[in-house]
Design a protein around this motif. Structure first.
Motif, PDB file in Angstrom:
ATOM      1  N   ALA A  44       0.829  -1.202   0.000  1.00  0.00           N
ATOM      2  CA  ALA A  44       0.000   0.000   0.000  1.00  0.00           C
ATOM      3  C   ALA A  44       0.865   1.254   0.000  1.00  0.00           C
ATOM      4  N   ALA A  45       1.969   1.227   0.754  1.00  0.00           N
ATOM      5  CA  ALA A  45       2.843   2.402   0.799  1.00  0.00           C
ATOM      6  C   ALA A  45       3.491   2.658  -0.551  1.00  0.00           C
ATOM      7  N   ARG A  46       3.902   1.596  -1.243  1.00  0.00           N
ATOM      8  CA  ARG A  46       4.554   1.787  -2.548  1.00  0.00           C
ATOM      9  C   ARG A  46       3.556   2.172  -3.621  1.00  0.00           C
ATOM     10  N   ASP A  92       3.870  19.134 -21.328  1.00  0.00           N
ATOM     11  CA  ASP A  92       2.412  19.101 -21.298  1.00  0.00           C
ATOM     12  C   ASP A  92       1.873  17.677 -21.401  1.00  0.00           C
ATOM     13  N   GLY A  93       0.620  17.522 -21.008  1.00  0.00           N
ATOM     14  CA  GLY A  93      -0.093  16.275 -21.216  1.00  0.00           C
ATOM     15  C   GLY A  93       0.314  15.139 -20.307  1.00  0.00           C
ATOM     16  N   LEU A  94       0.910  15.440 -19.159  1.00  0.00           N
ATOM     17  CA  LEU A  94       1.358  14.385 -18.260  1.00  0.00           C
ATOM     18  C   LEU A  94       0.210  13.766 -17.475  1.00  0.00           C
ATOM     19  N   VAL A  95       0.337  12.474 -17.188  1.00  0.00           N
ATOM     20  CA  VAL A  95      -0.577  11.785 -16.284  1.00  0.00           C
ATOM     21  C   VAL A  95       0.254  11.017 -15.262  1.00  0.00           C
ATOM     22  N   PHE A  96      -0.289  10.885 -14.071  1.00  0.00           N
ATOM     23  CA  PHE A  96       0.354  10.148 -12.990  1.00  0.00           C
ATOM     24  C   PHE A  96      -0.406   8.853 -12.769  1.00  0.00           C
ATOM     25  N   THR A  97       0.324   7.726 -12.749  1.00  0.00           N
ATOM     26  CA  THR A  97      -0.293   6.413 -12.589  1.00  0.00           C
ATOM     27  C   THR A  97       0.309   5.733 -11.367  1.00  0.00           C
ATOM     28  N   PRO A  98      -0.350   5.854 -10.197  1.00  0.00           N
ATOM     29  CA  PRO A  98       0.210   5.255  -8.984  1.00  0.00           C
ATOM     30  C   PRO A  98       0.106   3.736  -9.001  1.00  0.00           C
ATOM     31  N   GLY A  99       1.132   3.086  -8.465  1.00  0.00           N
ATOM     32  CA  GLY A  99       1.109   1.633  -8.338  1.00  0.00           C
ATOM     33  C   GLY A  99       1.197   0.882  -9.648  1.00  0.00           C
ATOM     34  N   TYR A 100       1.629   1.537 -10.703  1.00  0.00           N
ATOM     35  CA  TYR A 100       1.679   0.898 -12.033  1.00  0.00           C
ATOM     36  C   TYR A 100       2.609  -0.310 -12.017  1.00  0.00           C
ATOM     37  N   ARG A 101       2.138  -1.442 -12.592  1.00  0.00           N
ATOM     38  CA  ARG A 101       2.952  -2.649 -12.703  1.00  0.00           C
ATOM     39  C   ARG A 101       2.502  -3.469 -13.897  1.00  0.00           C
ATOM     40  N   VAL A 165      14.363   3.926  -1.493  1.00  0.00           N
ATOM     41  CA  VAL A 165      14.133   4.723  -2.704  1.00  0.00           C
ATOM     42  C   VAL A 165      13.528   3.802  -3.755  1.00  0.00           C
ATOM     43  N   THR A 166      12.288   4.113  -4.132  1.00  0.00           N
ATOM     44  CA  THR A 166      11.546   3.292  -5.090  1.00  0.00           C
ATOM     45  C   THR A 166      11.229   4.131  -6.320  1.00  0.00           C
ATOM     46  N   GLY A 167      11.505   3.565  -7.501  1.00  0.00           N
ATOM     47  CA  GLY A 167      11.247   4.301  -8.730  1.00  0.00           C
ATOM     48  C   GLY A 167      11.093   3.383  -9.921  1.00  0.00           C
ATOM     49  N   TYR A 168      10.785   3.980 -11.052  1.00  0.00           N
ATOM     50  CA  TYR A 168      10.438   3.253 -12.269  1.00  0.00           C
ATOM     51  C   TYR A 168      11.448   3.510 -13.381  1.00  0.00           C
ATOM     52  N   PRO A 169      12.411   2.602 -13.593  1.00  0.00           N
ATOM     53  CA  PRO A 169      13.265   2.739 -14.775  1.00  0.00           C
ATOM     54  C   PRO A 169      12.433   2.617 -16.053  1.00  0.00           C
ATOM     55  N   ASN A 170      12.787   3.381 -17.060  1.00  0.00           N
ATOM     56  CA  ASN A 170      12.001   3.369 -18.294  1.00  0.00           C
ATOM     57  C   ASN A 170      11.978   2.006 -18.974  1.00  0.00           C
ATOM     58  N   GLU A 171      13.036   1.226 -18.787  1.00  0.00           N
ATOM     59  CA  GLU A 171      13.110  -0.055 -19.479  1.00  0.00           C
ATOM     60  C   GLU A 171      12.375  -1.169 -18.755  1.00  0.00           C
ATOM     61  N   ARG A 172      11.740  -0.867 -17.626  1.00  0.00           N
ATOM     62  CA  ARG A 172      11.049  -1.894 -16.861  1.00  0.00           C
ATOM     63  C   ARG A 172       9.583  -1.525 -16.714  1.00  0.00           C
ATOM     64  N   ASP A 173       8.759  -2.522 -16.450  1.00  0.00           N
ATOM     65  CA  ASP A 173       7.336  -2.310 -16.263  1.00  0.00           C
ATOM     66  C   ASP A 173       6.925  -2.509 -14.810  1.00  0.00           C
TER      67      ASP A 173
END
Length: 248
Positions: A44-46, A92-101, A165-173
């Motif tokens: 839930a936190a992530r 412009d045109g950004l969207v935020f997608t929490p918890g994306y996997r 530190v949690t983040g989303y590398p572009n090459e990963r889903d």
């Protein structure tokens, strides 16, 4: 400075800035020595952390952002270079997608409404002010913090803090994470050493054991351009003032 509305997306301008941000200006880390980030297990936190992408969750990615507590329950924090470049302006045109996997968006996507950066970033891309606060629009009548919760922000915590530190590398889903201890890069910049934080992880929150955000990947070298090391502006009075501006 007051939040500025995001202008309607213009394809050529958006694509150009996205290319600039993705090519040079996101954190790049990873070494043959020291720890390396691992896949972040869902929690839930992530789920308060997600991708910033153009138009849709599957669109070109800019960076990582996370939900922080605010009076209107609609606020994110990320790096300023994730959302603006002095040569072109706002992305412009950004969207935020929490918890994306793995192509799944459990909470949907939240369109960006406004962006607040320090004038010294807007005018000069000053790495001492590489932090941005973003408001997002409600979805189905609900604000993003009501959907996933939010982390408090703390300033003046100093160096030597244990964080994840949690983040989303572009090459990963799916996101990666690493548990590290912050160190001083300068009196106004901090760092950590862990491999795997490649393009797309700029804006990733530095979260303490109490769930408090005390940094985001950005700042010096726009988050890092040498393997294995990532940076953040030290969260101090500069960030406290920017938060105040974003929430008033």
């Amino acid at each position: 400075m007051a939040p500025r509305p995001v202008r309607p997306a213009r394809a050529a301008r958006t694509a150009a800035l996205a290319a600039l941000l993705l090519a040079a200006g996101t954190a790049c880390s990873g070494t043959d020595q020291g720890p390396t980030a691992e896949v972040a297990q869902q929690s839930a936190a992530r789920d308060r952390i997600g991708t910033l992408s153009v138009r849709t969750p599957q669109g070109p990615r800019a960076c990582t952002a996370s939900v922080v507590r605010s009076p209107k329950h609609n606020l994110l924090v990320t790096a300023a270079h994730c959302v603006q470049n002095r040569r072109i302006g706002l992305l412009d045109g950004l969207v935020f997608t929490p918890g994306y996997r793995n192509g799944y968006s459990p909470y949907g996507s939240w369109p960006v409404q406004s962006i607040t950066v320090d004038p010294r970033w807007a005018d000069d891309d000053d790495p001492e002010y590489d932090v941005a606060f973003i408001t997002v629009r409600p979805v189905d009548g609900k604000q993003v913090e009501e959907a996933v919760g939010g982390n408090p922000i703390a300033t003046g915590q100093g160096f030597g803090q244990a964080v994840s530190v949690t983040g989303y590398p572009n090459e990963r889903d799916e996101p990666i994470t690493c548990s590290v201890t912050t160190r001083s890069q300068s009196p106004t910049q901090e760092r950590f050493d862990c491999g795997g934080y490649t393009d797309g992880t700029s804006g990733s929150p530095w979260v303490t054991a109490t769930g408090t955000v005390i940094g985001v990947i950005g700042g010096y070298q726009e988050g890092g351009d040498t393997p294995g090391t990532s940076y953040s502006v030290a969260f101090d009075g500069r960030v406290a003032e920017l938060y105040r501006q974003a929430t008033t």
